[in-house]
Design an enzyme around this catalytic site. Sequence first.
Site, mmCIF file in Angstrom:
data_model
loop_
_atom_site.group_PDB
_atom_site.id
_atom_site.type_symbol
_atom_site.label_atom_id
_atom_site.label_comp_id
_atom_site.label_asym_id
_atom_site.label_seq_id
_atom_site.Cartn_x
_atom_site.Cartn_y
_atom_site.Cartn_z
ATOM 1 N N GLU A 1 26.545 2.977 29.876
ATOM 2 C CA GLU A 1 25.965 4.137 29.201
ATOM 3 C C GLU A 1 24.452 3.957 29.167
ATOM 4 O O GLU A 1 23.957 2.907 28.748
ATOM 5 C CB GLU A 1 26.548 4.246 27.788
ATOM 6 C CG GLU A 1 26.084 5.502 27.073
ATOM 7 C CD GLU A 1 26.878 5.786 25.792
ATOM 8 O OE1 GLU A 1 28.069 5.435 25.725
ATOM 9 O OE2 GLU A 1 26.284 6.354 24.851
ATOM 10 N N GLU B 1 28.040 9.580 15.515
ATOM 11 C CA GLU B 1 28.347 10.321 16.744
ATOM 12 C C GLU B 1 29.829 10.248 17.096
ATOM 13 O O GLU B 1 30.205 9.978 18.244
ATOM 14 C CB GLU B 1 27.485 9.797 17.908
ATOM 15 C CG GLU B 1 25.996 10.037 17.645
ATOM 16 C CD GLU B 1 25.079 9.571 18.762
ATOM 17 O OE1 GLU B 1 25.475 8.693 19.540
ATOM 18 O OE2 GLU B 1 23.958 10.104 18.851
ATOM 19 N N ASP C 1 15.550 8.641 17.597
ATOM 20 C CA ASP C 1 16.306 7.993 18.670
ATOM 21 C C ASP C 1 15.448 7.642 19.883
ATOM 22 O O ASP C 1 15.561 8.299 20.907
ATOM 23 C CB ASP C 1 17.475 8.886 19.099
ATOM 24 C CG ASP C 1 18.466 8.145 19.999
ATOM 25 O OD1 ASP C 1 18.416 6.905 20.045
ATOM 26 O OD2 ASP C 1 19.294 8.820 20.646
ATOM 27 N N GLU D 1 16.019 5.193 28.451
ATOM 28 C CA GLU D 1 16.739 6.457 28.307
ATOM 29 C C GLU D 1 15.803 7.667 28.221
ATOM 30 O O GLU D 1 15.994 8.645 28.934
ATOM 31 C CB GLU D 1 17.632 6.385 27.055
ATOM 32 C CG GLU D 1 18.391 7.670 26.790
ATOM 33 C CD GLU D 1 19.332 7.561 25.599
ATOM 34 O OE1 GLU D 1 19.398 6.475 24.978
ATOM 35 O OE2 GLU D 1 20.011 8.567 25.298
ATOM 36 N N GLU E 1 3.618 9.289 28.159
ATOM 37 C CA GLU E 1 3.549 10.118 26.959
ATOM 38 C C GLU E 1 2.721 11.379 27.205
ATOM 39 O O GLU E 1 3.087 12.461 26.760
ATOM 40 C CB GLU E 1 2.938 9.313 25.810
ATOM 41 C CG GLU E 1 2.889 10.095 24.499
ATOM 42 C CD GLU E 1 2.309 9.282 23.356
ATOM 43 O OE1 GLU E 1 1.576 8.305 23.641
ATOM 44 O OE2 GLU E 1 2.586 9.625 22.189
ATOM 45 N N TRP F 1 22.337 18.742 17.546
ATOM 46 C CA TRP F 1 21.875 17.368 17.386
ATOM 47 C C TRP F 1 20.744 17.192 16.387
ATOM 48 O O TRP F 1 20.206 16.084 16.237
ATOM 49 C CB TRP F 1 21.478 16.797 18.754
ATOM 50 C CG TRP F 1 22.612 16.831 19.706
ATOM 51 C CD1 TRP F 1 22.884 17.793 20.636
ATOM 52 C CD2 TRP F 1 23.685 15.886 19.794
ATOM 53 N NE1 TRP F 1 24.052 17.499 21.300
ATOM 54 C CE2 TRP F 1 24.561 16.328 20.804
ATOM 55 C CE3 TRP F 1 23.998 14.692 19.119
ATOM 56 C CZ2 TRP F 1 25.726 15.632 21.152
ATOM 57 C CZ3 TRP F 1 25.151 14.006 19.475
ATOM 58 C CH2 TRP F 1 25.993 14.484 20.468
#
Lengths: 652, 652
Positions: free
Chosen positions: B142, B268, B347, B375, B484, B514
């Site tokens: 994942e 989750e 997150d 991620e 960024e 979410w």
Amino acid sequence: MQPKEVIFMDYSLLWLDWKPVDSLPEYTKRIIGLPATRQGKAALRELISGLKAMGSEPEQCGSREPGPAIRLTECRGNDEKVTIRRRGESMEIAGSGRGLLYGVFHLLRHLTLGEAYPVWESSPVYPIRMLDHWDNADGSIERGYAGRSFFFYGGRPVYSERIRDYARLMASCGLNGCCINNVNVHENALKLLTGSYKRELKRISSCLGEYGVSLWISVSFSSPIELGGLPTADPLDPEVRQWWKDTCRQLFSSIPNLAGFLVKADSEGRPGPHSYNRSQAEGANMLADAVSPFGGKILWRCFVYNCTQDWRDTKTDRARAQCDHFAPLDGQFRDNVILQIKNGPVDFQIREPVSPLLGHLEHTNSMVEFQITQEYTGQQQHVCYLLPMFREVLDFHLGHRPRQDTVAESISAVCAVSNTGDNYNWTGHDLAGANLFGFGLLSWDPSANPTEIAREWSILSFGRDRVITETVTDILMKSRSIYEKYSVPLGIGWMCVPGNHYGPSPDGYEYDRWGTYHKATHTEIGVERGPGGTGFTQQYSPGLAAMYASVENCPEELLLFFHRLPYDYRMKDGRTLLQRIYDDHFEGFEESLAMSDAWDALAGRLDPDVFARVQERFRMQLHSAAQWRDVINSWLYRLTLIPDEKGRKIYL
Amino acid sequence: MQPKEVIFMDYSLLWLDWKPVDSLPEYTKRIIGLPATRQGKAALRELISGLKAMGSEPEQCGSREPGPAIRLTECRGNDEKVTIRRRGESMEIAGSGRGLLYGVFHLLRHLTLGEAYPVWESSPVYPIRMLDHWDNADGSIERGYAGRSFFFYGGRPVYSERIRDYARLMASCGLNGCCINNVNVHENALKLLTGSYKRELKRISSCLGEYGVSLWISVSFSSPIELGGLPTADPLDPEVRQWWKDTCRQLFSSIPNLAGFLVKADSEGRPGPHSYNRSQAEGANMLADAVSPFGGKILWRCFVYNCTQDWRDTKTDRARAQCDHFAPLDGQFRDNVILQIKNGPVDFQIREPVSPLLGHLEHTNSMVEFQITQEYTGQQQHVCYLLPMFREVLDFHLGHRPRQDTVAESISAVCAVSNTGDNYNWTGHDLAGANLFGFGLLSWDPSANPTEIAREWSILSFGRDRVITETVTDILMKSRSIYEKYSVPLGIGWMCVPGNHYGPSPDGYEYDRWGTYHKATHTEIGVERGPGGTGFTQQYSPGLAAMYASVENCPEELLLFFHRLPYDYRMKDGRTLLQRIYDDHFEGFEESLAMSDAWDALAGRLDPDVFARVQERFRMQLHSAAQWRDVINSWLYRLTLIPDEKGRKIYL
């Protein structure tokens, strides 16, 4: 890995679950005639079992016995014409074996509707009336919303009794063709072509054939490479041509009921003749030559467009692609090629204009492809009866000829992407069965009336309770307009969640590669497709081109398909464009609530399982309709900061 | 289905591929000391093979032989303290077996850096310094961007030599723990707990242990139901408690190097104590009691929030969730529970404030969870060196105490979600290896300097060519700021494609469940989190709360995390908020182009494979950076219709 055993779930017989009929005519007690063909014999079986279920106990008699009877007169040949005549108190059904099947089902359906003597003389308008299944070899179904495939399991085709019942369902509403595998041909599905599954295919084909349904398969254009080990799939390469000929000889000789191939080439990553700098005609004709000795046909999809477009590119218009690719090729295709054209220029949206390509094929066979699997129309969680849309398309005047210029008069075949799967009720939403049944009737007679079809389907499915019939017919007939109101506004399309296509995502496709943009700013929305824009309108005949190019004359429901407009544009009724969209979204939700309430009012009248299943779907629909309403309204409100004139709730 | 054979691809040894070193000190020719423990013996092996690779041929000698030497002095105990002393021309490394390992790797690394006598006296600040793998039993990972798992294959854990080399890599940069399976525990991974894979686990655990690395596993809170057949997983139920105790006794007795469990509960969709109306503390403590007799620990994730939020709900603020759930429980957790807290309140976005929960745990053990798998930071297609971000977090003053109030001083352990997989280079992007190595060094010493780490990693990886070192260090140090700039503006977060989290989709999460919204209109953007908004700022100590609540005093890089602002808000340098975002996006792309050019200039200096792999990644990064720039700019331009002051290209 091969499954030891294939278990398919229990399933309903839908409208073939004949219900008892009060006061059947006397002739239903006797049947005269012993058909000789497989189809004729199937017709006789259907007649006997259907009448029994309705409450009669028909005897099979000799032709001299007295008293009213049904006489089955099997004619020679294999045409599809059917005649139902009344002779005194008797009825005669005459036709080939296939004709008898259609006649028997017509009689049974109309007896259920309460007609004592449903005389009928009919031939289908189109010789090919088919369903395309997007079933994969692994049993999954692309864009399927009713479970898994009943044609494939564990990587291979499988025969089961369900296929027989599926063939019966098709024949009972006039369908005569079935392509069993996905146009995106992958993995084991490739091998359908080379006889790896000959035994299974033959069994399926034979079962379909008994009900007059031809088998079609989708094939990959690059099969000579993938299966034949050749270095190329160039349609002009002699080895490639020979490979296809040899392959077809073997396949057609072992599968007698095989009608031909469906091909998705040069489309969304599929291989095709463009890879070899050959035209679509050269590609299709090569296959046509290979299947021609066996009476086979090639259905060649026209869904060719650039699916890796840069969203920054404002020159390319996906709506133009079909015409740009295929119109110049008119007359270059073999007689046994039929171009398969989606009803609209883009992709099965809830509202699109008719594909202009349909007007450009004077010398080429064409067919319309509809989609009854509800990819963009609620995925069988929303009720959306599509027959009114299909009639709009078929009745549309293309304007290239002074007469006989409708779509229905221009095409030579029809098909729809099937909405079935292995769910108990076949279609996920029970009410989606109306699309399956209705498409069949419309494919036989493109002038069939959607309201009448809805009414008939309701009676066959739920019985003759007039309250049910009126409620169901009313729900069905309103459903498309309601879905349209709360979902994508005024033909703009594509505001759905990318990938799965369910629910709203106004910007979801906006910066992506699929050529589907609205380019909304805080003052304007839409892509201009008139002569000052992408020029798409010019693909229509002059009258239509002028109408669509004019903001004033363009049908309002297509306004945002054709034009880029400011939010304060005044609609004909004086409302602003924005207010119209707000209103539609609030009203669409309220109307879906009213549909759901109308269904609730049927409690106690319907089979409790059916009632509960549809009630649950309405719950899902309302949840999703509220999401559509609120997302589209909020998105537009955030863009414009113009409030709803009626002060209804829009979320920031 | 069980694989007959597990084949792992070839792989690089990364920075353990020691390179020849010119003019090694004389002491590298002799080694004195024969360690007795497994870890000490491993240290000796590493020393010999490392020195050989560098060009020395070390002899193992008795302690009385003359001449300079390296003396390994193994001390009793199992602590991690290490001392490297110079004695004349000799060096002594002293420590427990684990200490010797760290000392040997330190010596080898610093010899490579060109230090002749790298004396060192050090203990790690945190006893637990670990990597969390989100590897699934089926071998998928994942949020993995470097291939498949090397811990799992075909549904089960597997041992291979790669795991040994992975343990060596960890030890060489100071890491001492490894949780091998995903916190989302499904299917076969559940059974790690009950000994189904005892043999494999034991083998893996033993191999890790030889390098001082403890094994951890993720477990499902509802294991008593899923594995034990109990009707409940209620943490206060005696049978449940007994089941966990029995299960732990069996597991810990068979896996000596097992350190404990990592648990994602009530998060989750994962099961947890809330299902039984028990607190997070009751849930964690029940497990803590079960592992306590074996010295085990429970790492309890604090990632608890409502992931089925209605976007219309403006009361709920996901950023508040961690504090709201856990701050009131301070002091209620057992001593062997450590709360695992993501560095930010949401997150792993490219810019978030520090999680305020870190300041609320006076009487509870806590650890920071970083994410080195990229991620949200470019998925190892973009270079993004994360150590500067990690240092910002560790150095952050929480403000609850007059001194020792930094995050680094408040926590008792650190971990990061690993960025490794079975790719040849372990991390997909070669430059992402710096995050793996750097996190290790920072976990040992949270005051380590990211620039120095980058420089060291470059030399160990690519040799001592100064041009390479300067270029690579420069690229790494700029990379986070560049990412960024062209991606999500000013801390607002979540403008990525839903689901896969790669590339821009400004509205992608806007109408979803979410809890991550920007609510941009054509005049304003952002969610107000000050006292007049969701009140999130009040979760910080008073000074920070006041700073973040004030638009003027809030750090500009976090402006849109904390505030809803008009596009014409003036930044400190006089630019409008909108112009700042436009500028950042244009500059970010230009700067990534400059990084790519800088890399290209290394052609000929580097191993051609490494050079080409990174070059290809830069190509991917530039493509994606252009998409980020253009989508964010177009989206804002369409909303505002305010052009870029410098007239650069923004697409409509």
